[in-house]
Design a protein around this motif. Structure first.
Motif, short mmCIF file in Angstrom:
data_model
loop_
_atom_site.label_atom_id
_atom_site.label_comp_id
_atom_site.label_asym_id
_atom_site.label_seq_id
_atom_site.Cartn_x
_atom_site.Cartn_y
_atom_site.Cartn_z
N ARG A 147 82.55 53.53 64.85
CA ARG A 147 83.93 53.17 65.19
C ARG A 147 84.05 52.61 66.60
NH1 ARG A 147 88.45 55.76 62.55
NH2 ARG A 147 89.61 55.61 64.50
N SER A 148 83.39 53.26 67.56
CA SER A 148 83.54 52.81 68.94
C SER A 148 82.82 51.50 69.18
CB SER A 148 83.03 53.88 69.92
OG SER A 148 83.95 54.95 69.98
N ALA A 149 81.65 51.34 68.54
CA ALA A 149 80.94 50.06 68.64
C ALA A 149 81.84 48.94 68.11
CB ALA A 149 79.63 50.12 67.84
N ALA A 150 82.48 49.20 66.98
CA ALA A 150 83.38 48.19 66.41
C ALA A 150 84.57 47.95 67.33
CB ALA A 150 83.86 48.66 65.03
N ALA A 151 85.11 49.01 67.91
CA ALA A 151 86.27 48.86 68.80
C ALA A 151 85.93 47.94 69.97
CB ALA A 151 86.72 50.23 69.32
N LEU A 152 84.73 48.11 70.54
CA LEU A 152 84.35 47.27 71.68
C LEU A 152 84.30 45.81 71.29
CD1 LEU A 152 81.86 48.94 74.09
CD2 LEU A 152 84.31 49.16 73.85
N ARG A 153 83.76 45.53 70.11
CA ARG A 153 83.74 44.14 69.65
C ARG A 153 85.17 43.61 69.47
NH1 ARG A 153 78.61 42.57 67.36
NH2 ARG A 153 77.12 43.64 68.70
N GLY A 158 89.75 40.22 71.68
CA GLY A 158 91.18 40.19 72.01
C GLY A 158 92.06 40.81 70.94
N GLU A 159 91.43 41.46 69.95
CA GLU A 159 92.25 42.13 68.93
C GLU A 159 92.56 43.54 69.42
OE1 GLU A 159 91.18 41.69 64.80
OE2 GLU A 159 89.66 40.21 65.33
N THR A 160 93.45 43.60 70.41
CA THR A 160 93.59 44.87 71.13
C THR A 160 94.28 45.96 70.32
OG1 THR A 160 95.56 43.98 72.20
CG2 THR A 160 93.52 43.84 73.43
N ASP A 161 95.22 45.59 69.46
CA ASP A 161 95.87 46.64 68.68
C ASP A 161 94.87 47.34 67.77
OD1 ASP A 161 98.21 46.07 69.87
OD2 ASP A 161 99.18 45.16 68.12
N ARG A 162 94.10 46.54 67.06
CA ARG A 162 93.11 47.13 66.16
C ARG A 162 92.02 47.86 66.95
NH1 ARG A 162 90.36 43.24 62.58
NH2 ARG A 162 89.74 45.10 61.44
N ALA A 163 91.67 47.29 68.09
CA ALA A 163 90.64 47.93 68.91
C ALA A 163 91.11 49.30 69.40
CB ALA A 163 90.29 47.03 70.10
N ASN A 164 92.35 49.34 69.89
CA ASN A 164 92.90 50.63 70.34
C ASN A 164 92.93 51.65 69.21
OD1 ASN A 164 93.99 50.88 73.25
ND2 ASN A 164 94.51 48.78 72.69
N ASP A 165 93.29 51.17 68.04
CA ASP A 165 93.35 52.06 66.89
C ASP A 165 91.98 52.68 66.59
OD1 ASP A 165 94.76 53.10 64.50
OD2 ASP A 165 93.22 51.88 63.48
N ARG A 166 90.95 51.85 66.62
CA ARG A 166 89.59 52.34 66.35
C ARG A 166 89.07 53.20 67.51
NH1 ARG A 166 87.62 52.19 61.18
NH2 ARG A 166 89.38 51.08 60.32
N PHE A 167 89.59 52.97 68.69
CA PHE A 167 89.09 53.66 69.88
C PHE A 167 89.62 55.11 69.96
CE2 PHE A 167 87.71 52.81 74.51
CZ PHE A 167 86.38 52.66 74.14
N ARG A 168 90.69 55.36 69.21
CA ARG A 168 91.18 56.74 69.13
C ARG A 168 90.48 57.42 67.95
NH1 ARG A 168 96.02 53.80 69.98
NH2 ARG A 168 96.54 53.99 67.78
N ILE A 217 78.50 54.57 57.48
CA ILE A 217 78.82 53.53 58.47
C ILE A 217 80.28 53.12 58.32
CG2 ILE A 217 78.27 51.19 59.25
CD1 ILE A 217 75.40 51.69 58.21
N ASP A 218 80.99 53.06 59.44
CA ASP A 218 82.40 52.71 59.40
C ASP A 218 82.60 51.28 58.88
OD1 ASP A 218 85.01 54.07 60.59
OD2 ASP A 218 85.17 51.89 60.91
N ASP A 219 83.61 51.08 58.06
CA ASP A 219 83.88 49.75 57.50
C ASP A 219 83.98 48.67 58.57
OD1 ASP A 219 83.97 50.78 54.98
OD2 ASP A 219 86.17 50.88 54.87
N ALA A 220 84.59 49.04 59.70
CA ALA A 220 84.82 48.04 60.76
C ALA A 220 83.51 47.50 61.31
CB ALA A 220 85.65 48.65 61.89
N VAL A 221 82.43 48.26 61.22
CA VAL A 221 81.15 47.79 61.75
C VAL A 221 80.67 46.57 60.97
CG1 VAL A 221 78.74 48.40 62.21
CG2 VAL A 221 80.53 50.11 62.54
N PHE A 222 80.81 46.62 59.67
CA PHE A 222 80.38 45.48 58.83
C PHE A 222 81.17 44.23 59.19
CE2 PHE A 222 79.25 49.24 56.40
CZ PHE A 222 77.95 48.96 56.03
#
Lengths: 291, 291
Positions: A147-153, A158-168, A217-222
Motif C-alpha cells: 500500500r505505501s509503495a503504491a501511495a508513493l507512486r 500528483g494523484e494526491t487524494d488517492r495517495a493520501n487514502d492509501r497512505f492511511r 499484494i495490494d491491488d494498487a501495486v499492480f
C-alpha cells in the motif's frame, strides 16, 4: 555507526527494550519520530500525517498483541496554522477511534522542518515477542502488502487524494489481539516483509520458506508498478504496518474467526540451520531502514 | 497563531488533555520535544541532554502528583556516535533511577539537528489538576528557582562542567507524591514562577499574593547575576522544573515530613477578583514560552 547498529547498542543498554515496543509493568510503550522530508511526501495532508504517525505507533502496540490505551504526539513546525493543526489532531484522533483508543494530546514546538513524534501505550499481560517461532509453524501476514509503495507512486503522479487514502492504514490492534493467544512470534512489517522475516529469524533462530504466490499484494501495486517487479515492491518497500506472525497451522481458523482483518498464510518456519527463502531462492535482507 | 494559542486549540479538541499531563485510564501521559538550537546550549553534554529531556517529562508526571512508571525517548541526530548515544542513554537512565522509574528505550532517527522527544508515563488514582486552588490556601514551591538561568550564564562563560551540573535537576516525583493528598492545585514551574502563577490563576479562577522575600532563589543566581535583577532571573526565566502548589496552610508540616525536597511557602491564594501580586505590585505574565 548506522541506525541498525545504534539500535542494537541502545537495546543492549536497556533490558526492557527490543521488540516492537518496550514492556514495563503490564504496559507496552513505543515511540517514533517522523520528518517531513523523509516520511511525508509532497501532497501528504496534515490529516494523513496525524493518522499515519499515530497509526505507526499503534502498529507497534498491535505487534505485541496488546490492546491500545492511549497515544500522544509532539508536533513541531515552522508555523502553527490553525487548519493544519486541527487536521493533524483529527487524523490522530480518527485513527485512534478506529482501534478503540484515545489521542490525548501532546506538545507543540517551533522547528524548521515539520516533525512529529508519537508515543502509543498499550496493555497486555502476555506480550508476543519476536523470539519464539517454532519449526513447523506457519507464517501469516494481515491485510495486503505494498500500500505505501503504491501511495508513493501516486504522490509522484500528483494523484494526491488517492495517495493520501492509501497512505492511511488500519493499525492491526484487533488482529494482534486475535493472534496473541496463538502466535509464537510476531512483529509488524514496517521495514518490509523481507526485513521482517530476517529480524524474526534472528530473534527466533529459525529459517523461513515463503511461497510468493500466497503473498497478498495490494491491488494498487499492480496498477502503479509500471514495469517494475510487483513482488519486489510488495515485499521490500515496507511501511505497510501489517502484522507478520508465526503460529501453529491448526490455530489459523480460530484467529480468522476472531478478527475482521484478512489473514494470509504465506509459508512456514524452518529449522535453525535453514535459510530464509522465497520459492526456494534465498530472500535477501533488504528493505526500508527506518529513521 | 502563537504556541499558546495553538496549545489552547489542541486542548479544546481533546477532552483528556490540558494540565501538565493527559489523564487516561489511571495513567498520566506527557510528551515533550527539545531541539539543540533552542534547548541545549553549546557545551551541553549528551549525558545532560538525556537527563534533562527525560527529566522534563518526569516533572510533568510529578506535577500531577503521580508516581512514575516508565519513560521513552526518540533520539534524532545527523550521525550516531557511539559515545554520544551511550552518554544520552546513561543520562536518561540515571534521572529515571533517581526517581525510581525506568528508561525503557525508544527510536533513533537521522535528522539535521539534534532533536529529542521524550514521553513519561505515570500512575495515579487521584491526579492533582491546575484548577482547585482556594482562597486562603498557601502557595508553595519545591527546591530553588533560577538554576537553569544560572546554568545558561555559566555556559556562556565557558564553565561547562558547572553549567552541566546546574542544568540537570531532580524531577520532583517524591515531592509531588507528598503534596498530592493535600494540594488543591499544582503544576511545574517550567515556564517560570510568574507564568505558572498566571496559569494557575486562570485555571483556578483566583488571585495570588506573593512575598518576594520568601522565594527560594538558587545560590548560583546570585553568583552569575552580574548586575541583573536576581529576582527577575529566578522568577521569569523558568525551566527549573520545580513544583508550584496550593494547599491548606495546616497541611504544610505533613508534606515536609513526607519528602526530602525543601518546600517554601511563598504567599497565599486570593479571591477570584484579586490580582496576582508580588510585594503588593502586579506580577506580569512573562516567562519562557516553551517549544
Amino acid at each position: 555507526m548506522d541506525e541498525r547498529a545504534a539500535l542494537r547498542l541502545l537495546s543492549g543498554e536497556l533490558e526492557a527494550a527490543g521488540d516492537d515496543a518496550a514492556i514495563v509493568d503490564g504496559l507496552v510503550v513505543t515511540t517514533d519520530m517522523l520528518h517531513e522530508r523523509t516520511d511525508f511526501p509532497a501532497g501528504t495532508t496534515r490529516y494523513t500525517a496525524g493518522w499515519r504517525a499515530v497509526g505507526a505507533s499503534l502498529s507497534d502496540v498491535a505487534a505485541m498483541g496488546a490492546e491500545a490505551t492511549a497515544t500522544v504526539a509532539a508536533y513541531a513546525a515552522p508555523t502553527f496554522d490553525r487548519d493544519e493543526l486541527l487536521a493533524f489532531v483529527r487524523g490522530a484522533s480518527d485513527v485512534c477511534d478506529r482501534v478503540g483508543t484515545e489521542y490525548v494530546g501532546g506538545d507543540l514546538d517551533g522547528h524548521d522542518e515539520f516533525t512529529v513524534s508519537t508515543t502509543a501505550i498499550g496493555r497486555t499481560d502476555d506480550p508476543v515477542r519476536r523470539r519464539g517461532a517454532r519449526p513447523g509453524d506457519v507464517v501469516c501476514v494481515t491485510g495486503t502488502l505494498g500500500r505505501s509503495a503504491a501511495a508513493l507512486r501516486l504522490f509522484d503522479r500528483g494523484e494526491t487524494d488517492r495517495a493520501n487514502d492509501r497512505f492511511r492504514f488500519d493499525p492491526r490492534i484487533d488482529a494482534g489481539r486475535a493472534l496473541a493467544p496463538h502466535a509464537t512470534a510476531m512483529m509488524d512489517s514496517s521495514d518490509g516483509l523481507a526485513r521482517s522475516l530476517h529480524q524474526l529469524s534472528e530473534a527466533s533462530n529459525c529459517g523461513f520458506a515463503i511461497d510468493s504466490d500466497r503473498i497478498p499484494i495490494d491491488d494498487a501495486v499492480f496498477e502503479v508498478a509500471d514495469g517494475d517487479d510487483v513482488l519486489e515492491l510488495a515485499t521490500s518497500f515496507g511501511e505497510d504496518f501489517e502484522l507478520v506472525a508465526t503460529l501453529p497451522e491448526d490455530a489459523v481458523p480460530a484467529v480468522r474467526d476472531a478478527t475482521d482483518a484478512s489473514l494470509s498464510v504465506i509459508g512456514s518456519v524452518r529449522d535453525a540451520g535453514a535459510a530464509i527463502t522465497m520459492d526456494d531462492e534465498p530472500l535477501a535482507d533488504r528493505g526500508y531502514t527506518h529513521g
